[in-house]
Scaffold this motif. Structure first.
Motif, PDB file in Angstrom:
ATOM      1  N   TYR A 194      20.859  12.940  25.186  1.00 27.99           N
ATOM      2  CA  TYR A 194      20.678  14.095  26.068  1.00 27.99           C
ATOM      3  C   TYR A 194      20.545  13.670  27.526  1.00 27.99           C
ATOM      4  N   ILE A 203      23.916  13.475  28.954  1.00 28.42           N
ATOM      5  CA  ILE A 203      24.463  14.812  29.218  1.00 28.42           C
ATOM      6  C   ILE A 203      23.920  15.349  30.544  1.00 28.42           C
ATOM      7  N   LEU A 226      25.567  13.600  33.418  1.00 32.69           N
ATOM      8  CA  LEU A 226      26.913  14.126  33.648  1.00 32.69           C
ATOM      9  C   LEU A 226      26.859  15.469  34.373  1.00 32.69           C
ATOM     10  N   GLU A 227      25.856  16.283  34.073  1.00 32.51           N
ATOM     11  CA  GLU A 227      25.695  17.541  34.813  1.00 32.51           C
ATOM     12  C   GLU A 227      25.313  17.278  36.266  1.00 32.51           C
ATOM     13  N   MET A 262      32.014  17.032  29.798  1.00 28.11           N
ATOM     14  CA  MET A 262      31.263  16.515  28.649  1.00 28.11           C
ATOM     15  C   MET A 262      32.061  15.511  27.811  1.00 28.11           C
ATOM     16  N   TRP A 277      33.020  12.843  28.756  1.00 29.21           N
ATOM     17  CA  TRP A 277      32.514  11.543  29.157  1.00 29.21           C
ATOM     18  C   TRP A 277      31.476  11.003  28.172  1.00 29.21           C
ATOM     19  N   ILE A 278      30.822  11.886  27.402  1.00 23.62           N
ATOM     20  CA  ILE A 278      29.884  11.418  26.380  1.00 23.62           C
ATOM     21  C   ILE A 278      30.614  10.510  25.406  1.00 23.62           C
TER      22      ILE A 278
END
Length: 168
Positions: free
Chosen positions: A51, A54, A57-58, A64, A66-67
């Motif tokens: 998380y 995530i 990345l935001e 997403m 990229w995860i």
């Protein structure tokens, strides 16, 4: 010194190293927690393994997908360095700060979190202009991209050039 004494010394050294390692991890997590809060995200997200990626990345404005790139072995090293660069750019820092975040994250995350860096948005201006380094053709800080460009507006001196030879 018998075998029992030497094993006790080894256990003490190992325990000391484990405590030092945990202290370093806590310092890094606290710094990441503060970075998340500066970016307007929940700070507790720094302690949850996937998380927190995530949320990062935001913060930098990446999709997403990229995860997936961040959990594939060998590929994740490149994308993690790229993500660190985008985080440092989002807070107005340079590539040198990115190098510090990669080599010494337990020092540079707290600097970013507790320092005077302000969250500027997804990857800030330079990363939005096309990636790493200085791009002189799409730089928002370029003085010649403004309306006051002296090369686009003729002045009175250019309308009456003084290239005629003087009268003798």
């Amino acid at each position: 010194m018998n075998e029992y004494e030497s094993s006790g010394v080894a256990a003490g050294i190992g325990g000391g190293i484990a405590i030092l390692y945990l202290a370093i991890i806590v310092v890094m997590i606290v710094g990441m927690w503060k970075v998340f809060e500066k970016a307007g995200k929940p700070g507790w997200a720094a302690i949850i393994p996937i998380y927190n990626l995530i949320i990062l990345l935001e913060i930098v404005g990446k999709p997403m997908i990229w995860i997936l790139w961040l959990i594939i072995p060998c590929v994740n090293v490149v994308f993690a360095i790229w993500l660190y660069n985008l985080v440092s750019k989002s807070f107005g820092k340079s590539e040198g700060f990115t190098v510090g975040m990669v080599i010494f994250p337990y020092i540079f995350w707290p600097i970013l979190g507790f320092g005077d860096a302000k969250y500027l948005g997804p990857s800030a201006a330079e990363a939005q202009n096309g990636g790493f380094g200085n791009n002189p053709f799409n730089n928002p800080n370029n003085p010649f991209n403004s309306t006051n460009n002296p090369f686009n507006k003729p002045t009175d001196h250019q309308n009456n050039p003084n290239d005629t030879p003087p009268v003798v």
